[in-house]
Scaffold this motif. Structure first.
Motif, PDB file in Angstrom:
ATOM      1  N   LEU A   4       0.874  -1.170   0.000  1.00  0.00           N
ATOM      2  CA  LEU A   4       0.000   0.000   0.000  1.00  0.00           C
ATOM      3  C   LEU A   4       0.907   1.214   0.000  1.00  0.00           C
ATOM      4  CD1 LEU A   4      -2.800  -0.819   2.620  1.00  0.00           C
ATOM      5  CD2 LEU A   4      -3.158  -0.333   0.198  1.00  0.00           C
ATOM      6  N   ALA A   5       0.703   2.125  -0.950  1.00  0.00           N
ATOM      7  CA  ALA A   5       1.622   3.255  -1.054  1.00  0.00           C
ATOM      8  C   ALA A   5       0.901   4.479  -1.594  1.00  0.00           C
ATOM      9  CB  ALA A   5       2.791   2.893  -1.965  1.00  0.00           C
ATOM     10  N   LEU A   6       1.470   5.632  -1.321  1.00  0.00           N
ATOM     11  CA  LEU A   6       0.944   6.885  -1.850  1.00  0.00           C
ATOM     12  C   LEU A   6       1.635   7.210  -3.168  1.00  0.00           C
ATOM     13  CD1 LEU A   6       0.841   9.014   1.432  1.00  0.00           C
ATOM     14  CD2 LEU A   6      -1.132   8.195   0.143  1.00  0.00           C
ATOM     15  N   ASP A   7       0.842   7.636  -4.156  1.00  0.00           N
ATOM     16  CA  ASP A   7       1.426   8.007  -5.441  1.00  0.00           C
ATOM     17  C   ASP A   7       1.821   9.475  -5.431  1.00  0.00           C
ATOM     18  OD1 ASP A   7      -0.905   9.434  -5.649  1.00  0.00           O
ATOM     19  OD2 ASP A   7      -1.749   8.247  -7.283  1.00  0.00           O
ATOM     20  N   GLU A   8       2.187  10.000  -6.588  1.00  0.00           N
ATOM     21  CA  GLU A   8       2.649  11.390  -6.675  1.00  0.00           C
ATOM     22  C   GLU A   8       1.549  12.387  -6.341  1.00  0.00           C
ATOM     23  OE1 GLU A   8       1.099   9.937 -10.595  1.00  0.00           O
ATOM     24  OE2 GLU A   8       2.475   9.205  -9.046  1.00  0.00           O
ATOM     25  N   ASN A   9       0.310  11.954  -6.357  1.00  0.00           N
ATOM     26  CA  ASN A   9      -0.808  12.837  -6.018  1.00  0.00           C
ATOM     27  C   ASN A   9      -1.321  12.603  -4.602  1.00  0.00           C
ATOM     28  OD1 ASN A   9      -0.914  14.031  -8.646  1.00  0.00           O
ATOM     29  ND2 ASN A   9      -1.917  12.162  -9.394  1.00  0.00           N
TER      30      ASN A   9
END
Length: 239
Positions: A193-198
């Motif tokens: 689970l990860a955060l993208d560039e946005n």
């Protein structure tokens, strides 16, 4: 802290403790502490405003702590509510014995047995924990048959990929709230689970399914302990 403050104030009135043995002095301090806390609870519960005292994980309480709780309960006046939370315990547990004895007094007891969360509640918990906007979530799994169960929900327009993730979490955790959060933390640590560039959460449900799923809460905690620095694990052995 309040109890010990009151205790110190009371002890200032005692001018001679030279004849008290160490054991007797400890017993006297404990008795005074229980007595003063009982008086304190009685005082604050007599002003008319509702008061709630929450005591968590009572299953770990020792006999002296339970005796203190007994004194607090007996010293309280209406309106006063004690909330005790505990995991499943044997009927012979001292806490349950204490409650059974107190039932013969003026207290009123209400038991609430908490069950595991249903899939819709898990959905809300995941959405809240990750602060996900379902319309912007970008899980990579197409709509599945399991997601159809949500179609009657008023939030039918919400992201189907989040529902897929929710269904997978339910299969693993069986709706245990603590396990759910720990599983999410584990997946974040593994990069699943990860955060993208946005700053939007993304995941690959296939990779999550292929990952090393921990079967229960104990396995989860043990796995996290293994990942701690050597110095931290050494300190834990001392405890």
């Amino acid at each position: 802290n309040i109890g010990y403050f009151l205790l110190e104030e009371e002890e200032k009135k005692q001018s001679d403790r030279s004849l008290e043995s160490r054991h007797d002095y400890t017993e006297i301090r404990l008795h005074r502490l229980n007595h003063l806390l009982k008086k304190f609870i009685h005082a604050i519960s007599s002003v008319g405003d509702p008061i709630i005292l929450l005591v968590d994980d009572v299953q770990w309480a020792d006999l002296s702590s339970l005796e203190l709780l007994r004194n607090l309960i007996q010293g309280a006046t209406s309106p006063f509510t004690f909330i005790f939370t505990y995991r499943p315990i044997e009927p012979s547990h001292p806490f349950l014995q204490m409650i059974a004895e107190l039932e013969h007094t003026r207290i009123t007891k209400t038991e609430i047995h908490l069950r595991n969360l249903g899939e819709k509640s898990v959905y809300d918990l995941v959405e809240s924990t990750l602060n996900i906007d379902p319309k912007k979530a970008r899980g990579m799994m197409p709509r599945t048959h399991e997601e159809m169960k949500f179609d009657n929900d008023e939030r039918v327009e919400k992201c189907t990929s989040l529902k897929t993730l929710t269904h997978e979490i339910c299969n693993i955790t069986n709706g245990n709230p603590f396990f759910i959060k720990q599983q999410i933390i584990y997946w974040i640590g593994q990069g699943l689970l990860a955060l993208d560039e946005n700053d939007q959460w993304v995941w690959d449900i296939d990779k999550i399914r292929e990952s090393n799923v921990l079967g229960d809460v104990v396995s989860m905690i043990l796995e996290k302990i293994k990942m701690l620095p050597v110095s931290t694990k050494s300190a834990l052995t001392i405890c």
